[in-house]
Design a protein around this motif. Sequence first.
Motif, PDB file in Angstrom:
ATOM      1  N   LEU A  79       0.806  -1.218   0.000  1.00 51.30           N
ATOM      2  CA  LEU A  79       0.000   0.000   0.000  1.00 51.30           C
ATOM      3  C   LEU A  79       0.841   1.271   0.000  1.00 51.30           C
ATOM      4  CD1 LEU A  79      -2.609  -1.122   2.710  1.00 51.30           C
ATOM      5  CD2 LEU A  79      -2.722  -1.435   0.231  1.00 51.30           C
ATOM      6  N   ASN A  80       2.162   1.128  -0.096  1.00 51.19           N
ATOM      7  CA  ASN A  80       3.029   2.291   0.083  1.00 51.19           C
ATOM      8  C   ASN A  80       2.955   3.283  -1.064  1.00 51.19           C
ATOM      9  OD1 ASN A  80       3.752   0.959   2.349  1.00 51.19           O
ATOM     10  ND2 ASN A  80       5.925   0.815   1.902  1.00 51.19           N
ATOM     11  N   LYS A  81       3.102   2.799  -2.308  1.00 50.12           N
ATOM     12  CA  LYS A  81       3.208   3.678  -3.463  1.00 50.12           C
ATOM     13  C   LYS A  81       2.327   3.169  -4.600  1.00 50.12           C
ATOM     14  CE  LYS A  81       6.504   6.520  -1.993  1.00 50.12           C
ATOM     15  NZ  LYS A  81       6.446   6.133  -0.588  1.00 50.12           N
ATOM     16  N   THR A 192       3.234   7.426  -9.861  1.00 54.28           N
ATOM     17  CA  THR A 192       4.573   6.908  -9.566  1.00 54.28           C
ATOM     18  C   THR A 192       4.907   7.018  -8.088  1.00 54.28           C
ATOM     19  OG1 THR A 192       5.361   7.498 -11.787  1.00 54.28           O
ATOM     20  CG2 THR A 192       7.031   7.132 -10.087  1.00 54.28           C
ATOM     21  N   LYS A 193       4.734   8.209  -7.500  1.00 56.67           N
ATOM     22  CA  LYS A 193       5.111   8.394  -6.095  1.00 56.67           C
ATOM     23  C   LYS A 193       4.011   8.995  -5.239  1.00 56.67           C
ATOM     24  CE  LYS A 193       9.083   8.731  -4.225  1.00 56.67           C
ATOM     25  NZ  LYS A 193      10.381   9.196  -3.674  1.00 56.67           N
ATOM     26  N   GLY A 194       2.814   9.103  -5.750  1.00 61.05           N
ATOM     27  CA  GLY A 194       1.718   9.533  -4.904  1.00 61.05           C
ATOM     28  C   GLY A 194       1.263  10.959  -5.150  1.00 61.05           C
ATOM     29  N   VAL A 195       0.089  11.254  -4.621  1.00 57.70           N
ATOM     30  CA  VAL A 195      -0.564  12.539  -4.850  1.00 57.70           C
ATOM     31  C   VAL A 195       0.192  13.681  -4.185  1.00 57.70           C
ATOM     32  CG1 VAL A 195      -2.658  13.857  -4.382  1.00 57.70           C
ATOM     33  CG2 VAL A 195      -2.838  11.511  -5.168  1.00 57.70           C
ATOM     34  N   ALA A 251      -2.397   3.739   5.425  1.00 58.08           N
ATOM     35  CA  ALA A 251      -1.061   3.341   4.995  1.00 58.08           C
ATOM     36  C   ALA A 251      -0.513   4.259   3.914  1.00 58.08           C
ATOM     37  CB  ALA A 251      -1.078   1.895   4.488  1.00 58.08           C
ATOM     38  N   ASN A 252      -1.300   4.545   2.885  1.00 58.69           N
ATOM     39  CA  ASN A 252      -0.782   5.296   1.736  1.00 58.69           C
ATOM     40  C   ASN A 252      -0.813   6.798   1.964  1.00 58.69           C
ATOM     41  OD1 ASN A 252      -1.266   6.767  -1.027  1.00 58.69           O
ATOM     42  ND2 ASN A 252      -0.308   4.814  -1.561  1.00 58.69           N
ATOM     43  N   LEU A 253      -1.969   7.343   2.274  1.00 60.37           N
ATOM     44  CA  LEU A 253      -2.091   8.791   2.370  1.00 60.37           C
ATOM     45  C   LEU A 253      -1.556   9.342   3.686  1.00 60.37           C
ATOM     46  CD1 LEU A 253      -5.607   9.364   0.767  1.00 60.37           C
ATOM     47  CD2 LEU A 253      -3.356   9.682  -0.263  1.00 60.37           C
ATOM     48  N   SER A 257       2.682   9.569   3.352  1.00 61.63           N
ATOM     49  CA  SER A 257       2.666  10.921   2.792  1.00 61.63           C
ATOM     50  C   SER A 257       2.640  11.983   3.884  1.00 61.63           C
ATOM     51  CB  SER A 257       1.468  11.079   1.847  1.00 61.63           C
ATOM     52  OG  SER A 257       1.571  10.190   0.757  1.00 61.63           O
ATOM     53  N   PHE A 258       1.465  12.259   4.431  1.00 63.36           N
ATOM     54  CA  PHE A 258       1.313  13.395   5.329  1.00 63.36           C
ATOM     55  C   PHE A 258       2.077  13.220   6.640  1.00 63.36           C
ATOM     56  CE2 PHE A 258      -2.535  13.437   2.648  1.00 63.36           C
ATOM     57  CZ  PHE A 258      -2.343  14.672   2.056  1.00 63.36           C
TER      58      PHE A 258
END
Length: 553
Positions: A79-81, A192-195, A251-253, A257-258
Motif C-alpha cells: 500500500l506504500n506507493k 509513480t510516487k503519490g498525490v 497506509a498510503n495517504l 505521505s502526510f
Amino acid sequence: MSEIFRFLSRKPKTRFNDSLTDKLWMLAFLLAAVLIFALNLGGVALRDWDEGIAAQVSREIWRGNLNWLYPTIGSMPYLNKPPLVHWLIGLCFRVGGVSELTARLVPAMLTASSVPLLYAIGRELFPRRSIAIFSALVYLTLLPVLRHGRLAMLDGAVLCFLLASMWCLLRSRRDLRYALGAGIGFGLICLTKGVMLGLLLCAIGFVFLVWDTPRLLTSGYLWGGLAIGTLPVAAWYFAQWLHYGQDFINANLFNQSFRRIWEPVGNHKGPPWYYLLEILESAWPWQLFWLQGLRLSWENRNFPGAKLVLVWTGVYLLAISVMNTKLPWYVLPVYPAFALAVGSYLAEVWEQMSVPEESAKDETEEYFNAISLLPHPAILVVIAVVGVVGCAYFSGWIRLGGQIVSPQGDLQLMLMFVALTMAQAAVLLHRKDRQFLLVLIWGTYVTLLVFVASDNWVWELAEDYPVKPIAEIVRQGTPAGQQVFTSHKLPRPSLNFYSERQVIVADSPTLQQKWQTLPQPYFLLEKPVLKHLGLKNAEVVKTADDWVLVTRK
C-alpha cells in the motif's frame, strides 16, 4: 570537443537549420545519457529497501493475476506507493526475465530520457542555445542524478515525468494544446510516487504561471489536461479504497505521505539545512557555480528562465526542508533547476571569456560580471591533490591506523581522472581560458563512466554481508513459501527478493520461543549466535560464509 561545441552552438540562418541543430543536440545528449546510465547496470546486486522492495513487488505483479491492480509484497498488500513503475518493471521481467538488469532498466532509461528533455526546456526558456547546452551537460554529469536514476527506484521516473510535464507547460505559451501534456505528466507523477509529491511539483508550475504567464491559468487545455491526468489517478485510488477501505487511507495517504511532514519515518531525520548540505556534498564540481547561478537568476528575474529557476528551487527546497523526514533522494527533483542555474552562469562565463579582457570589462561593466565570481583555481588544485592522495591510498601504498587497504584498481583509475581533470582545469582557469569548462565537463563524464563501470557505484552493498550467497542457501534449503527467522539486526528486502522467502528479524528470546512452538522452524543465524542460543536437536541445512541455515531434526 571545442570545435564540435562551436559548430553546433552557432546561430543558424534558417528555422529549418535551427530545428535540425536542436534535434542533433538532443540525439547527442540521449546517446551520451543512455551510455552512462546503461553501463554495468546489472553488474551488482540490488541494494536494500527501495530496490529490493520495488523488485519484489514487480515480480509478484508479473506472476499474479489481479496483482497489477492490487500489488502485493510477500503475498501481503503493498500500500506504500502507486504501481506505475512497478508495472513497467514487471513488463521487463516478462520480456527479459528476472534480473538486476531488467529491474533497473526502466528507471535508468526514463532518467536518461530526462537529459534531452532538460535541453528542450532550456531552449524554451533562454534565447541562447549555449545555456541549454551547458545546463544539459551539468545535469548529465550530476552524481546524485546518475546514481539514483540507475537504481530500481521511483525517483528517476519522477524526474522524467516532471521534465516532460514542465516542457509541455512552457511550450503551451506558444501552442495551448501542449498544456494537455502538462496535465498528463502530473498524472504520471501521481501514479509513480503519490498525490502529495504530484501536488507539490504541480504547485511549482502554477506559481511560475502566476508570475510569468497568468493568461494560461484560464486555458481550457490546461484544466482539461489536468482532468485527463487526474482521472486514472482518482480511479486507482478509488479502487484501492473500495478494496482495502480505511487501511489503504492510513497506509498510503497518512503514513507514507502526510505523516512524513511532522514526524521522521524510520529515524531518518535532520536539520532544516539537511538538503543544502546534501547538494554541497554530492553535486561536485558544479556546486562551485551554483550560488553564482542563483545570483544571476535573481538579477534577471524579469525573464522566464530566471523566474522558473527561482520558483522551482525556492518552492521545492522550502517544502522538503520543513519536512521532518529527511532522505537523500528527496532532493532529486531540485537538480533540474540546479542545472539550469549553473548552466546559465557557465554560458555567461563562456561568452564573457570569448572576448579580450579589456573589451569584456567595458562591455559588461553595467551587467553581471560572471568572470569575477569564478572560484579560485586553488579550489580545483585541492580537489586534484585529494584525488592523488586517494589514488595512492587505494593502491596500498599508504598505511592508516596500522592497516593497509587492499589495492582497488577501479577506484585508483577514477581518482586519477579526478586529479587530471581538476589539475588541467585549474591551469586553464588560472590563464582565464574558457576551455576549462570543457575540461571539467568531459573529465567529469569520463570519471563517472569509470565509476559506474566498477562495482562501487552501489556502495551501500559494502555495509552488510553479500546478499546473494546467503539468499541462495535460504532458497535451496527451505520449502517454497516458508518463513525464515534470522538473528540479523535489520530486515533486508533484497534477501527476501533473492531467496523468494520472507526472512523475519527476531531477537534471541523470540528465536527461542519460535524454536519451541513452531512445528518445523527454519533459522538463518550467524555462527556465534547459533552457539549462543544452544538450540536443541538443531540440524544444519546449509552454510555460507559466517551464516548457517538450521532447522529442528
